[in-house]
Write a protein that holds these residues in place. Structure first.
Motif, PDB file in Angstrom:
ATOM      1  N   ARG A   1       0.830  -1.213   0.000  1.00  0.00           N
ATOM      2  CA  ARG A   1       0.000   0.000   0.000  1.00  0.00           C
ATOM      3  C   ARG A   1       0.859   1.256   0.000  1.00  0.00           C
ATOM      4  O   ARG A   1       2.018   1.244   0.435  1.00  0.00           O
ATOM      5  CB  ARG A   1      -0.919   0.018   1.223  1.00  0.00           C
ATOM      6  CG  ARG A   1      -1.952  -1.111   1.210  1.00  0.00           C
ATOM      7  CD  ARG A   1      -2.867  -1.046   2.427  1.00  0.00           C
ATOM      8  NE  ARG A   1      -3.886  -2.077   2.395  1.00  0.00           N
ATOM      9  CZ  ARG A   1      -5.069  -1.949   1.812  1.00  0.00           C
ATOM     10  NH1 ARG A   1      -5.389  -0.790   1.227  1.00  0.00           N
ATOM     11  NH2 ARG A   1      -5.944  -2.933   1.826  1.00  0.00           N
ATOM     12  N   ALA A   2       0.266   2.340  -0.490  1.00  0.00           N
ATOM     13  CA  ALA A   2       0.931   3.643  -0.478  1.00  0.00           C
ATOM     14  C   ALA A   2       0.816   4.234   0.918  1.00  0.00           C
ATOM     15  O   ALA A   2      -0.287   4.480   1.411  1.00  0.00           O
ATOM     16  CB  ALA A   2       0.299   4.569  -1.503  1.00  0.00           C
ATOM     17  N   ARG A   3       1.946   4.484   1.573  1.00  0.00           N
ATOM     18  CA  ARG A   3       1.945   4.971   2.945  1.00  0.00           C
ATOM     19  C   ARG A   3       2.062   6.488   3.030  1.00  0.00           C
ATOM     20  O   ARG A   3       1.988   7.058   4.131  1.00  0.00           O
ATOM     21  CB  ARG A   3       3.084   4.304   3.710  1.00  0.00           C
ATOM     22  CG  ARG A   3       2.980   2.784   3.662  1.00  0.00           C
ATOM     23  CD  ARG A   3       4.197   2.082   4.202  1.00  0.00           C
ATOM     24  NE  ARG A   3       4.320   2.207   5.644  1.00  0.00           N
ATOM     25  CZ  ARG A   3       5.246   1.581   6.370  1.00  0.00           C
ATOM     26  NH1 ARG A   3       6.142   0.805   5.767  1.00  0.00           N
ATOM     27  NH2 ARG A   3       5.296   1.742   7.675  1.00  0.00           N
TER      28      ARG A   3
ATOM     29  N   ASN B   1      -5.736  10.408   2.201  1.00  0.00           N
ATOM     30  CA  ASN B   1      -6.699  10.057   3.249  1.00  0.00           C
ATOM     31  C   ASN B   1      -6.842   8.546   3.465  1.00  0.00           C
ATOM     32  O   ASN B   1      -7.636   8.125   4.307  1.00  0.00           O
ATOM     33  CB  ASN B   1      -8.078  10.658   2.952  1.00  0.00           C
ATOM     34  CG  ASN B   1      -8.046  12.168   2.852  1.00  0.00           C
ATOM     35  OD1 ASN B   1      -7.299  12.831   3.583  1.00  0.00           O
ATOM     36  ND2 ASN B   1      -8.836  12.719   1.938  1.00  0.00           N
ATOM     37  N   GLU B   2      -6.134   7.726   2.715  1.00  0.00           N
ATOM     38  CA  GLU B   2      -6.169   6.282   2.923  1.00  0.00           C
ATOM     39  C   GLU B   2      -4.908   5.660   2.334  1.00  0.00           C
ATOM     40  O   GLU B   2      -4.277   6.242   1.450  1.00  0.00           O
ATOM     41  CB  GLU B   2      -7.407   5.649   2.273  1.00  0.00           C
ATOM     42  CG  GLU B   2      -7.440   5.770   0.760  1.00  0.00           C
ATOM     43  CD  GLU B   2      -8.626   5.063   0.143  1.00  0.00           C
ATOM     44  OE1 GLU B   2      -8.702   5.024  -1.099  1.00  0.00           O
ATOM     45  OE2 GLU B   2      -9.477   4.547   0.898  1.00  0.00           O
TER      46      GLU B   2
END
Length: 393
Positions: A72-74, A201-202
């Protein structure tokens, strides 16, 4: 006229009697019950070999990766590049994506500047506190002024620590702009393309990395079957030994009836019974060096639960059943047919596993059973020549 008719009738009757006598088969007319003898029926046989046979159960299992990591993109940013090739193996730490680092670099520089200011303030506060300490010793300032200077020194020192932590956080965020593989495995399809805004935001899912060597096979067994498996483990290794500790052998058959070349072992059993199915979840581990097995595939699982002594493997046509149970027909040395009672313990991929009234070398009838009965005579049919393209057995 009447004599002519009588003469014709007499001649016709004699002709008919002659024809009947000519058409009567030889051997008949010698008396009832003295007809020709029926030929001895021919049968095909196989030789029974008494041996130790592994007991197996055939189940349906589903493959799953041993480790799965969602990449995932952190941090937030625009995807600049997909570095890896989809569907290939990647190493732990290998670069998968690059996110635009410009904003993160600017934030890092701002935090570094704030750290420099905090360090300067801390130096000035420390010097002031030192001078106040000297003046206080000369009684030229009050104790309150000294306490205030020392408090400022401690406050600026804490501010330096906070600024350093902010720099470390900004530097860490900048490193997240280079997205790396968290584990070694096979990287799946990319879920974003270049130019996509991620991490806003996610933590946006970018791809998935799965480790499939070794690979898991998940399946389930009833409580009764699991109990039998545990009993066999106790018989084989002694009391207090579980089926997991005996490394129960597991084989897999792929779709299309192709047997997988490598066998695995049972390595996990759930602690509870599923109340909906009454079954216990089990798991086996299989080596998968060539990546022939893929997660999500359904496979036929053959679980070897023990060995049966004094058993014979016989083809499917050899076994018959009646009201009393299973039996086979055996051709003895005198050429007579004998009925032997047996007990079936399941099948291998081709043969029945049988125990009972069978001995080494018995000639078991597998073809022509409908032509024989116990006590009757029979003989072995000549071997059929192999078909074209087949090797003689």
């Amino acid at each position: 006229m009447t004599r002519s008719i009588l003469l014709r009738a007499l001649v016709f009757g004699m002709s008919a009697s002659f024809l009947v006598a000519c058409n009567q088969p030889s051997g008949q007319g010698a008396g009832p019950g003295k007809g020709a003898q029926m030929p001895t029926p021919e049968v095909s046989v196989v030789t029974a070999h008494v041996q130790s046979v592994p007991l197996t159960r055939e189940l349906v299992g589903r493959l799953a990766a041993t480790r799965t990591a969602q990449v995932r993109a952190r941090v937030a940013g625009i995807v600049l590049e997909r570095v890896y090739t989809e569907g290939t193996d990647v190493k732990q730490g290998q670069v998968l994506f690059r996110i635009d680092p410009a904003q993160l670099e600017a934030k890092l520089k701002a935090e570094e500047a704030a750290l420099a200011k905090a360090e300067a303030d801390a130096v000035n506060a420390a010097l002031t506190a030192k001078r106040y300490q000297e003046l206080r010793e000369k009684k030229t300032i009050s104790q309150q002024d000294l306490d205030t200077a020392q408090a400022a020194e401690r406050t600026t020192a804490a501010a330096v620590k906070q600024a350093r932590a902010n720099v470390d956080g900004a530097r860490l965020d900048l490193s997240y702009a280079t997205v790396r593989a968290p584990i070694a495995g096979r990287a799946g399809r990319a879920l974003v393309t270049e130019g996509a805004l991620v991490g806003q935001n996610e933590a946006t899912l970018l791809t998935t990395v799965e480790q499939i060597d070794p690979i898991y096979v998940n399946f389930s067994q009833s409580v009764q079957e699991l109990t039998e498996l545990q009993e066999m483990a106790v018989d084989a290794q002694g009391a207090g030994v579980s089926a997991l500790e005996t490394k129960t052998s597991v084989e897999v058959q792929l779709p299309g009836d192709d047997a997988y070349s490598k066998s695995g072992t049972l390595d996990f059993s759930d602690l509870a019974v599923d109340p909906g199915t009454g079954a216990v979840s089990l798991r086996a581990t299989l080596p998968n060096p060539h990546r022939a097995l893929l997660p999500g595939m359904f496979v036929t699982l053959r679980l070897t639960t023990g060995h049966l002594d004094q058993a014979a493997l016989l083809p499917q046509p050899a076994l018959a059943r009646d009201a009393q149970g299973a039996y086979v027909m055996v051709l003895n040395a005198e050429g007579k047919v004998e009925q032997r009672r047996v007990e079936s313990h399941g099948m291998t991929r081709r043969d029945w596993i049988l125990t009972g009234d069978l001995a080494e070398g018995d000639q078991v009838i597998v073809k022509g059973l409908q032509k024989v009965k116990p006590g009757a005579m029979a003989k072995v049919a000549p071997a059929e020549p192999p078909a074209d393209g087949e090797k003689a057995g």
